[in-house]
Motif scaffolding. Structure first.
Motif: not given
Ligand code: DGY
Length: 328
Positions: A4-7, A49-53, A71-75, A305-308
């Motif tokens: 999957h593409a994650v940013f 997927g987006l990993i955001a700060m 999914v937006i996974a907030n760090y 969280n992203l994986m799920a």
């Protein structure tokens, strides 16, 4: 199998980066600075997927430009930077990182309590600048922490972790929370529920541990600050906008309160000049969760969280239904 593409909007610790690269097709911000809005908009376009700060504003516009986003996974544990309503409308999961940064943030909170009370930053500056002329009975005299009253506003995980530390300092503990703790938890923490105005007027140290919502925005305003004792200190390691910063500066300037220990600000990274000039405040650059261990744990939680979510399952730390609306 196709990954999957994650940013990812900021580079994370090496161990986390290695795991992210192994698990996803990763697009990452290569600069050591927050991305601009248009860079975020470009980055999310193809992402699942987006990993955001916490410093990224993931608003409706960003969410609408990301057709594949799941999914937006907030760090971060706080997620006031994400428009959860807009995400939920589009069926996008929003997740956070609770628990894994609790102790690190509570440690830092206690560091701020000790720093403001005992004037650590000011005293250290005297040594570093070479202007210390030797021991003096009247130099850098601060306030006791041991045996004083601590008022905790927001008695969730971090508030309770601060309370546990306060027990070691024999502090009297008052707390204010939307829902009082169980009688067992109150006994365990030796904490007493108190109406907000009573807590404000009685505590020697007031520490904020609640999320930023429409209700908590400027909870500590002019009136609240004037209710505090002139010898009391305000500590904030939650979110800057819970305190009306202009009112805080006035209260400090007029000596309505004795000082403040701040890790967070209303318009980070900008800090009002007047605040920077005050000796009775300790100013930190939002480092509540900044221990090496906590930052790796946060990253691993983001990955779970992203994986799920990308496997079409409910992520373990979904916050969509908490429905705390964004305060921008
Ligand atoms: C968070 O995770 O919300 C904290 O503010 C990080 O320091």
């Amino acid at each position: 199998m196709k990954k999957h593409a994650v940013f990812l909007t900021r580079s994370l610790p090496d161990r986390v980066m290695a795991k992210l690269r192994e698990s996803f097709t990763l697009r990452v911000n290569r600069h050591d600075r927050p991305l601009t809005k248009s860079e975020i908009l470009r980055g999310v376009r193809e992402a699942g997927g987006l990993i955001a700060m916490l410093s990224d504003s993931i608003d409706r516009e960003v969410i609408q430009t990301a057709p594949h986003l799941k999914v937006i996974a907030n760090y971060a544990v706080g997620f006031n930077n994400v428009d959860c309503v807009a995400a939920s409308e589009r069926g996008i999961w929003v997740t956070n990182t609770p628990g894994v940064l609790t102790e690190a943030t509570a440690d830092l909170t206690f560091g701020l309590i000790l720093s403001v009370a005992r004037r650590l930053a000011e005293a250290e500056e005297t040594v570093r600048s070479g202007t210390w002329t030797g021991w003096s009975p009247t130099q850098f005299v601060g306030a006791d922490v041991y045996g004083k009253t601590l008022g905790i506003i927001g008695m969730g995980r971090i508030g309770q972790a601060v309370a546990r530390r306060a027990q070691g300092f024999s502090m009297r503990l008052l707390y204010y929370n939307r829902h009082p703790l169980s009688a067992d938890d109150e006994r365990r923490l030796s904490a007493r529920f108190s109406p907000l105005s009573e807590l404000l007027s009685q505590a020697d140290f007031i520490s904020l541990h609640l999320p930023l919502t429409r209700e908590s925005h400027h909870l500590i305003d002019e009136k609240a600050l004037c209710t505090m004792q002139p010898t009391a200190f305000l500590i904030n390691t939650s979110r800057g906008a819970i305190v009306d910063e202009k009112a805080l500066i006035r209260a400090l300037y007029q000596r309505k309160i004795a000082g403040a220990g701040l890790d967070v600000y209303e318009a980070e990274p900008s800090i009002p000049r007047r605040l920077m000039k005050m000796k009775q405040v300790v100013l930190l650059p939002h480092i509540g969760s900044a221990s090496a261990e906590a930052r790796v744990r946060m990253g691993m939680m983001v990955i779970e969280n992203l994986m799920a979510a990308l496997a079409e399952k409910r992520p373990p730390n979904a916050v969509n239904d908490v429905m705390r609306t964004i305060v921008s």
